[in-house]
Design an enzyme around this catalytic site. Structure first.
Site, PDB file in Angstrom:
ATOM      1  N   LEU A  80       0.851  -1.189   0.000  1.00 39.56           N
ATOM      2  CA  LEU A  80       0.000   0.000   0.000  1.00 39.56           C
ATOM      3  C   LEU A  80       0.886   1.238   0.000  1.00 39.56           C
ATOM      4  O   LEU A  80       1.337   1.678   1.045  1.00 39.56           O
ATOM      5  CB  LEU A  80      -0.910   0.016   1.238  1.00 39.56           C
ATOM      6  N   ALA A  81       1.158   1.745  -1.157  1.00 44.74           N
ATOM      7  CA  ALA A  81       2.091   2.865  -1.282  1.00 44.74           C
ATOM      8  C   ALA A  81       1.804   3.564  -2.604  1.00 44.74           C
ATOM      9  O   ALA A  81       2.478   3.343  -3.597  1.00 44.74           O
ATOM     10  CB  ALA A  81       3.525   2.338  -1.230  1.00 44.74           C
ATOM     11  N   GLU A  82       0.788   4.438  -2.595  1.00 41.25           N
ATOM     12  CA  GLU A  82       0.285   4.976  -3.850  1.00 41.25           C
ATOM     13  C   GLU A  82       1.302   5.875  -4.541  1.00 41.25           C
ATOM     14  O   GLU A  82       1.423   5.866  -5.768  1.00 41.25           O
ATOM     15  CB  GLU A  82      -1.030   5.735  -3.604  1.00 41.25           C
ATOM     16  N   ASP A  91     -10.841   6.419  -6.070  1.00 40.50           N
ATOM     17  CA  ASP A  91     -10.546   7.805  -6.408  1.00 40.50           C
ATOM     18  C   ASP A  91      -9.672   8.533  -5.398  1.00 40.50           C
ATOM     19  O   ASP A  91      -8.608   9.046  -5.723  1.00 40.50           O
ATOM     20  CB  ASP A  91     -11.864   8.570  -6.621  1.00 40.50           C
ATOM     21  N   SER A 148      -5.986   7.941  -4.806  1.00 43.98           N
ATOM     22  CA  SER A 148      -4.992   8.478  -5.741  1.00 43.98           C
ATOM     23  C   SER A 148      -4.334   9.742  -5.180  1.00 43.98           C
ATOM     24  O   SER A 148      -3.291  10.155  -5.655  1.00 43.98           O
ATOM     25  CB  SER A 148      -5.640   8.787  -7.098  1.00 43.98           C
ATOM     26  N   TYR A 149      -4.945  10.323  -4.154  1.00 46.69           N
ATOM     27  CA  TYR A 149      -4.381  11.582  -3.655  1.00 46.69           C
ATOM     28  C   TYR A 149      -2.979  11.431  -3.053  1.00 46.69           C
ATOM     29  O   TYR A 149      -2.138  12.306  -3.233  1.00 46.69           O
ATOM     30  CB  TYR A 149      -5.331  12.265  -2.659  1.00 46.69           C
ATOM     31  N   PRO A 150      -2.698  10.347  -2.346  1.00 40.68           N
ATOM     32  CA  PRO A 150      -1.307  10.209  -1.876  1.00 40.68           C
ATOM     33  C   PRO A 150      -0.296  10.127  -3.030  1.00 40.68           C
ATOM     34  O   PRO A 150       0.893  10.370  -2.818  1.00 40.68           O
ATOM     35  CB  PRO A 150      -1.330   8.896  -1.074  1.00 40.68           C
ATOM     36  N   HIS A 202     -14.419   7.189  -1.442  1.00 40.84           N
ATOM     37  CA  HIS A 202     -14.677   6.022  -2.278  1.00 40.84           C
ATOM     38  C   HIS A 202     -15.704   6.348  -3.358  1.00 40.84           C
ATOM     39  O   HIS A 202     -16.181   5.457  -4.037  1.00 40.84           O
ATOM     40  CB  HIS A 202     -15.194   4.847  -1.446  1.00 40.84           C
TER      41      HIS A 202
END
Lengths: 337, 345
Positions: free
Chosen positions: A71-73, A97, A100-102, A142
């Protein structure tokens, strides 16, 4: 379900599929046709994706081509960048959706700018797939429509399909495109079914589609709202009003040629999206239409979308999302002006 | 020795029975929530704490009421343990106006000023860095309390984990970090996601003391938290606990858990159920009898039923209320307001 039939153009595989399956087929064919294509993200491998879009791909193509990441966007996006630099064609997935902010920093500061920054020496041929939009009974983070963030960033192409056929054709084109493509998948339409015939030529990434022809007003929609607009057009027809529905497909660049031609004909326009109206894509379209067609317009351009609030709780989301009635009311306003 | 005078780990019979009650409550609450979700009464996503109850109950029993708690989204239990009325928690899951956040937060975003519950985050890892901020504020104001930051093994993979631990360490912030390692970040097995097999070397990298704990043992969790809190609250900086635990259900209600075997799940449920283990321990120590378990189960069942009744009977929020509490000054900040459509004839 799939059947093979002979046509004059050779073997064509015709089947009725959901949008999720169409995307799966596009990924499958991309993996098969181009050894540089790699697919990765959170739970896209063994699990086959939260929405089953990558189902079965790891089994068929192996964990070297379709793989899970931690987990490391930000790292997922930047890994796509690194792979693209070395000639791979990465297709990365952000699970939702707001997840994607990170990764936003890598996308906006690096992926979008590399081609310019290097004087054209390094292009970013990569795709980032993002399920987006609401109407699935989920919740903030989400159900969001983040397209404006990406549209507002020069250097990115932003695309969204509204049908299974377009999902296949646009994703195929996005993977083949030399620029970074943010590929927005309308969650609420993952289960929409349509008959598609494969092989299918890739769609142009910068062309809108007339989803229904009409003469009294133009409804401009994209992604999840296209079906809503078509439902509105159906109802309008029963009331004696002829609506033209445009499916934008590409949000950046924007196919103003198709929009202008339609509005020149109908003289009225309604833009509909799930994203907040305030500073949404509808604002740009309205401004461009009013500038380019000021002398033609019979009424101000109407905009339909969400209010300026965080995405509402599941129980009340339908009160805020555009529906056919709100589109028809907006059409009425343009006709009564 | 009479049953009522027996003790274990320095706790009275009453305290121990209360811990048992809390574990049963958390279990039954989640089971009931799952039922209601299946009936369509709970929207969105629902992440159940079933299997991990000893973590929360053990840890929270060693907290001070003033301590802050920040967590991930598997958090209904934390909200209840921190003192929010379970009725309000259930109503929040139902999206009702009587919910702890007026139905605006939902399953993943419990919050309470009164209980110092900063609550859940849907974006993995967000709470770690936020916890550093809360810790800095506590330190600044010279308060005798901690920020407890709870997360799963998946959050360790985010950059936020590393940024938060480093910051908390160099500034000696009063933050206790607890990783409830349930061994899967949704479908990703921790053995595939981590370069190391435990958080010990990561704690060492940030010069933070570390304890590994059996997350199925409420008393072990309590003891670890007692030590960690003592360390952090006295100005010695952060502390990292890693508990080894297991979620008995899927990641969320939507997850069929294809990525692990039914045999593995059965092994944990049959041999490592934290409630069964606690009951065995208390019975062996002569502290609890079958009648006590029976009484607790009945009490919890009645409470949880009542929570559902309350949530069912409560109204949904008025759609207009969605326009309030966006910005503090209200209407002026609302750039666009929707008028609900009128269905056509």
């Amino acid at each position: 379900m799939a059947k093979t039939m002979e046509t004059t153009t050779g073997a064509t595989n015709v089947s009725t599929v959901t949008m999720g399956k169409a995307l799966n087929l596009a990924l499958h064919d991309a993996l098969q046709n181009d050894s540089r294509v790699l697919i990765f993200g959170e739970d896209v491998g063994k699990l086959g994706g939260v929405f089953r879009v990558t189902d079965g791909l790891q089994d068929e193509f192996g964990a070297e081509r379709v793989f899970d990441t931690p987990l490391a966007e930000a790292t997922i996006a930047a890994t796509a960048l690194g792979l693209a630099m070395k000639g791979f064609r990465p297709v990365a997935e952000m699970q939702f959706d707001a997840f994607s902010y990170p990764s936003f920093q890598q996308v906006t500061s690096n992926i979008a700018k590399y081609h310019t920054r290097t004087g054209g020496a390094c292009n970013m041929q990569l795709v980032i797939r993002i399920p987006y939009g609401g109407n699935i009974g989920a919740i903030e983070q989400h159900s969001e429509s983040p397209e404006t963030y990406y549209i507002h960033t020069a250097g990115l192409k932003v695309v969204t399909p509204s049908t299974p056929a377009d999902a296949y054709a646009l994703l195929t084109a996005a993977i083949a495109d030399p620029d970074p493509v943010i590929f927005l998948e309308p969650k609420s339409r993952y289960w929409m079914r349509q008959e598609i015939a494969l092989p299918m030529p890739p769609a142009a990434l910068d062309k809108a589609r007339i989803a229904r022809e009409g003469s009294d007003a133009t409804v401009i929609a994209y992604g999840p709202t296209v079906q809503t607009a078509l439902a509105a057009a159906e109802q309008a027809a029963a009331e004696g009003t002829s609506l033209e529905v445009i499916d934008l497909r590409s949000l950046s660049p924007l196919d103003m040629e198709t929009i202008s031609a339609s509005v020149r004909k109908t003289r009225r326009a309604v833009v509909v999206h799930e994203a907040p109206v305030f500073m949404g894509l509808g604002a740009e379209i309205a401004a461009r239409v009013m500038h380019d067609l000021f002398d033609v317009l019979a009424a101000p351009v109407e905009r339909i979308g969400n209010a300026t609030i965080p995405y509402p709780p599941a129980r009340v989301e339908k009160l805020f999302l555009p529906d056919a009635d709100r589109i028809l009311e907006a059409v009425d306003r343009t006709r009564e002006y | 020795m009479a049953v009522r005078e027996a003790t274990l780990a320095g706790l009275s019979r009453e305290q121990l029975l209360n811990m048992h009650y809390q574990m049963v409550l958390l279990r039954r609450f989640e089971e009931k929530a799952a039922e209601e979700y299946t009936l369509g009464k709970i929207g969105g996503f629902l992440h159940l704490y079933i299997g991990q109850e000893a973590n929360g109950v053990g840890m929270f029993s060693a907290l001070h009421p003033d301590d802050y708690v920040l967590s991930a989204y598997r958090e209904h239990g934390y909200a209840i343990l921190k003192g929010i009325d379970p009725h309000a928690v259930m109503a929040e899951l139902f999206g009702k106006a009587t919910g702890s956040s007026k139905g605006k937060g939902g399953s993943m975003h419990m919050y309470s000023n009164e209980h110092h519950l900063i609550g859940g985050q849907a974006i993995v890892g967000a709470q770690l860095v936020m916890g550093a901020g809360v810790g800095l504020a506590i330190q600044y104001q010279g308060e005798h309390r901690i920020a407890l930051v709870l997360f799963g093994d998946g959050a360790v993979d985010e950059g936020a984990f590393h940024e938060a631990l480093n910051l908390a360490s160099i500034w000696k912030l009063p933050v206790v970090f607890v990783c409830e390692n349930n061994q899967y970040s949704m479908g990703m097995a921790v053995t595939k996601a981590w370069a190391v097999s435990s958080l010990e070397p990561r704690a060492a990298a940030y010069n933070i003391p570390y304890r590994k704990v059996d997350g199925m043992d409420a008393l072990a969790m309590r003891e670890a938290m007692r030590e960690a809190r003592e360390h952090a609250v006295n100005g010695n900086g952060p502390f990292l606990i890693e508990s080894l635990t297991y979620r008995f259900r899927g990641h969320s209600m939507a997850d069929p858990a294809y990525y692990r075997t039914r045999e593995e799940e059965q092994m944990w449920k049959a041999t490592r159920d934290p409630i069964a283990l606690f009951e065995e321990k208390l019975k062996a120590a002569g502290i609890m009898r079958d009648e006590d378990i029976q009484a607790t189960n009945e009490k919890v069942d009645a409470l949880v039923e009542d929570c559902v009744r309350f949530a069912d009977d409560s109204p949904f929020p008025d759609p207009d209320s969605l326009y309030t509490e966006v910005t503090l000054d209200g209407a002026g900040a609302i750039a666009w307001r929707n008028k609900p459509s009128t269905p056509r004839e």
